[in-house]
Design an enzyme around this catalytic site. Structure first.
Site, PDB file in Angstrom:
ATOM      1  CE1 TYR A 146      80.680 -20.457  21.276  1.00 58.72           C
ATOM      2  CE2 TYR A 146      81.055 -22.456  20.009  1.00 58.72           C
ATOM      3  CZ  TYR A 146      81.522 -21.272  20.555  1.00 58.72           C
ATOM      4  OH  TYR A 146      82.838 -20.907  20.368  1.00 58.72           O
ATOM      5  CG  ASP A 241      75.556 -23.012  13.586  1.00 58.40           C
ATOM      6  OD1 ASP A 241      76.204 -23.837  12.891  1.00 58.40           O
ATOM      7  OD2 ASP A 241      76.044 -22.426  14.567  1.00 58.40           O
ATOM      8  CE  LYS A 269      81.170 -28.785  16.494  1.00 59.87           C
ATOM      9  NZ  LYS A 269      82.038 -28.838  17.645  1.00 59.87           N
TER      10      LYS A 269
HETATM   11  N1  PLP Z   1      78.164 -23.560  15.583  1.00 61.56           N
HETATM   12  C1  PLP Z   1      77.859 -24.633  16.316  1.00 61.56           C
HETATM   13  C2  PLP Z   1      76.461 -25.147  16.331  1.00 61.56           C
HETATM   14  C3  PLP Z   1      78.856 -25.277  17.063  1.00 61.56           C
HETATM   15  O1  PLP Z   1      78.539 -26.363  17.796  1.00 61.56           O
HETATM   16  C4  PLP Z   1      80.167 -24.767  17.026  1.00 61.56           C
HETATM   17  C5  PLP Z   1      81.244 -25.406  17.804  1.00 61.56           C
HETATM   18  O2  PLP Z   1      81.040 -26.237  18.635  1.00 61.56           O
HETATM   19  C6  PLP Z   1      80.430 -23.647  16.244  1.00 61.56           C
HETATM   20  C7  PLP Z   1      79.406 -23.064  15.532  1.00 61.56           C
HETATM   21  C8  PLP Z   1      81.812 -23.086  16.162  1.00 61.56           C
HETATM   22  O3  PLP Z   1      82.619 -23.937  15.435  1.00 61.56           O
HETATM   23  P1  PLP Z   1      84.222 -23.892  15.591  1.00 61.56           P
HETATM   24  O4  PLP Z   1      84.529 -24.386  16.975  1.00 61.56           O
HETATM   25  O5  PLP Z   1      84.724 -24.785  14.512  1.00 61.56           O
HETATM   26  O6  PLP Z   1      84.620 -22.470  15.392  1.00 61.56           O
END
Ligand code: PLP
Length: 431
Positions: A146, A241, A269
């Site tokens: 994700y 990511d 985060k």
């Molecule tokens: N990338 C990863 C690996 C994530 O775990 C998340 C959210 O859980 C995101 C991107 C998206 O982040 P946000 O919820 O702050 O938009």
């Protein structure tokens, strides 16, 4: 005794009339495990308190950011102080410089960094930048990873080796999804095959270096190194990511843990200490394309705002004190050891595992290496387990396909109480 969630229930019903599904982010609705989500009144340390007066040891921690626990006194004090000086200026501040320096100090692959307001914004911007830098359009992502909810990343997890561009959500134009190629996690041969076919068109490979949005799935030895090699060979960018893994797998993220050097990194985060934040950064030559130093447009009214910078910097400072990160890792390992001992004693064929401060437990005897093997997990058993833990005061993420998170505020006593609760819960639900 079942949990009394009557006030939560009333609030949930009222919320469902005015907020889609009653929540501002889908997973909070507990659809995967059923029942009413506790409405939270406050958090303190490793504990969550709901509006019905129940207390829980929290292993969700706002889905990862709260590595110091809830309302850490130093974070709260720093925020109070910062708020008196103003919450946003829309003009540069020294705090943003300190944050950029901190990120660069922690993540050696990052030479220049731009703050944004969410992980979604970070990956969206990193992909735009990769396309601009390479002059190519296609992006490889991994099934079950994700990266936020922008169009290019909402692409269905297919069952074949690759799944070319089928939108995962109504509203995503097929044309946007068509540029995204999905490959199984840990399938280096699959990645190579896609590059052989589309190599000249692929701008980037984006990957969770430890996959933690399909449960916790670790990269197999050589997988991340292989991605580095193939992307270099074809002139595509490698994007790690690390929204979830940054300051969680290791203080320097998964890239420090595995020793792989991505071109671009996305963050979120922990770096915001519980306030809305994201960031993307990487090699100077690539980041030089970002406006206003270059032509790739990306902006944000609240980007780098003093509250998020203060919470993030304070969190990283406390976490970076000698022994603190190691302590969170040790607590995570203690929990996993305890859970595995219980599973063995109960002769259940499941095992918990951890990396850094993340942990996971799949209810499947299979070795989970990708989304397909993750899906072999017994989700009904997980739902029963989740509720059995909740009523014993343990708050786990409400899905089999989410990771668990540890904080510095947990103690050995809470870990041991959690293991004891798991032993009872598993006895109750094993059927
Ligand atoms: N990338 C990863 C690996 C994530 O775990 C998340 C959210 O859980 C995101 C991107 C998206 O982040 P946000 O919820 O702050 O938009």
């Amino acid at each position: 005794m079942p949990l009394d969630l009557s006030r939560s229930k009333a609030l949930f019903e009222a919320s469902q009339r005015v907020i889609p599904g009653g929540v501002n982010s889908p997973v909070r609705a507990f659809r995967a495990v059923g029942g009413t989500p506790p409405f939270i009144a406050r958090g303190s340390g490793c504990l969550l308190y709901d509006v019905d007066g129940n207390a829980y040891i929290d292993y969700c921690l706002s889905w990862g950011p709260l590595i110091l626990g809830h309302a850490h006194p130093e974070v709260v004090a720093a925020l109070q102080e910062a708020a008196t000086r103003g919450t946003s200026f829309g003009a540069p501040t020294e705090l943003e410089l300190r944050m950029a320096e901190k990120v660069i100090e922690c993540l050696p692959s990052v030479e220049v960094v731009r703050m944004v307001n969410s992980g979604t914004e970070a990956t969206m911007s990193a992909i735009r930048l990769a396309r601009a830098y390479t002059g190519r359009t296609k992006v490889i992502k991994f099934i079950g990873c994700y990266h936020g909810h922008h169009d290019a990343m909402l692409v269905r997890a297919g069952s074949g080796a690759t799944d070319l561009g089928v939108p995962d959500s109504p509203g995503v134009p097929a044309a946007a999804a068509a540029e995204t190629i999905s490959v199984h996690y840990n399938d280096l041969a699959g990645v190579e095959a896609v590059f052989r076919q589309f190599g000249e068109q692929i701008a980037a490979v984006i990957v969770e270096p430890v996959a933690a949005n399909m449960g916790l799935v670790l990269p197999e030895p050589g997988f991340l190194e292989g991605l580095r090699r193939i992307t270099r060979e074809y002139g595509a960018l490698l994007i790690f990511d690390e929204v979830l893994t940054g300051w969680r797998v290791a203080y320097g993220g998964a890239q420090a843990y595995y020793g792989v050097d991505p071109d671009l990194t996305t963050l979120g985060k922990v770096i915001g200490g519980g306030l809305p934040v994201g960031a993307y950064g990487g090699k100077r030559e690539i980041m030089a394309l970002v406006a206003p130093s270059g032509p790739v447009y990306q902006a944000g009214t609240l980007s780098g705002n003093p509250l998020a910078m203060t919470a993030g910097l304070t969190t990283l400072e406390v976490l970076g004190r000698p022994g603190n990160f190691e302590r969170v890792v040790a607590l995570t390992e203690r929990l996993v050891r305890g859970l595995n001992q219980v599973l063995e004693e109960l002769e259940l064929p499941y095992r918990a595992r951890s990396v850094g401060t993340l942990f996971g437990l799949f209810f499947t005897p299979e070795r989970v290496v990708d989304y397909a093997t993750a899906l072999t997990a017994d989700t009904r058993l997980f739902s029963r387990y989740h509720h059995a833990m909740l009523k014993r005061g343990i708050y786990l993420a409400p899905s089999q396909f989410e990771a668990g998170f540890m904080s510095l505020a947990h103690t050995e006593a809470e870990i041991d109480a959690t293991v004891a609760a798991a032993a009872e819960a598993l006895r109750e639900v094993r059927g």
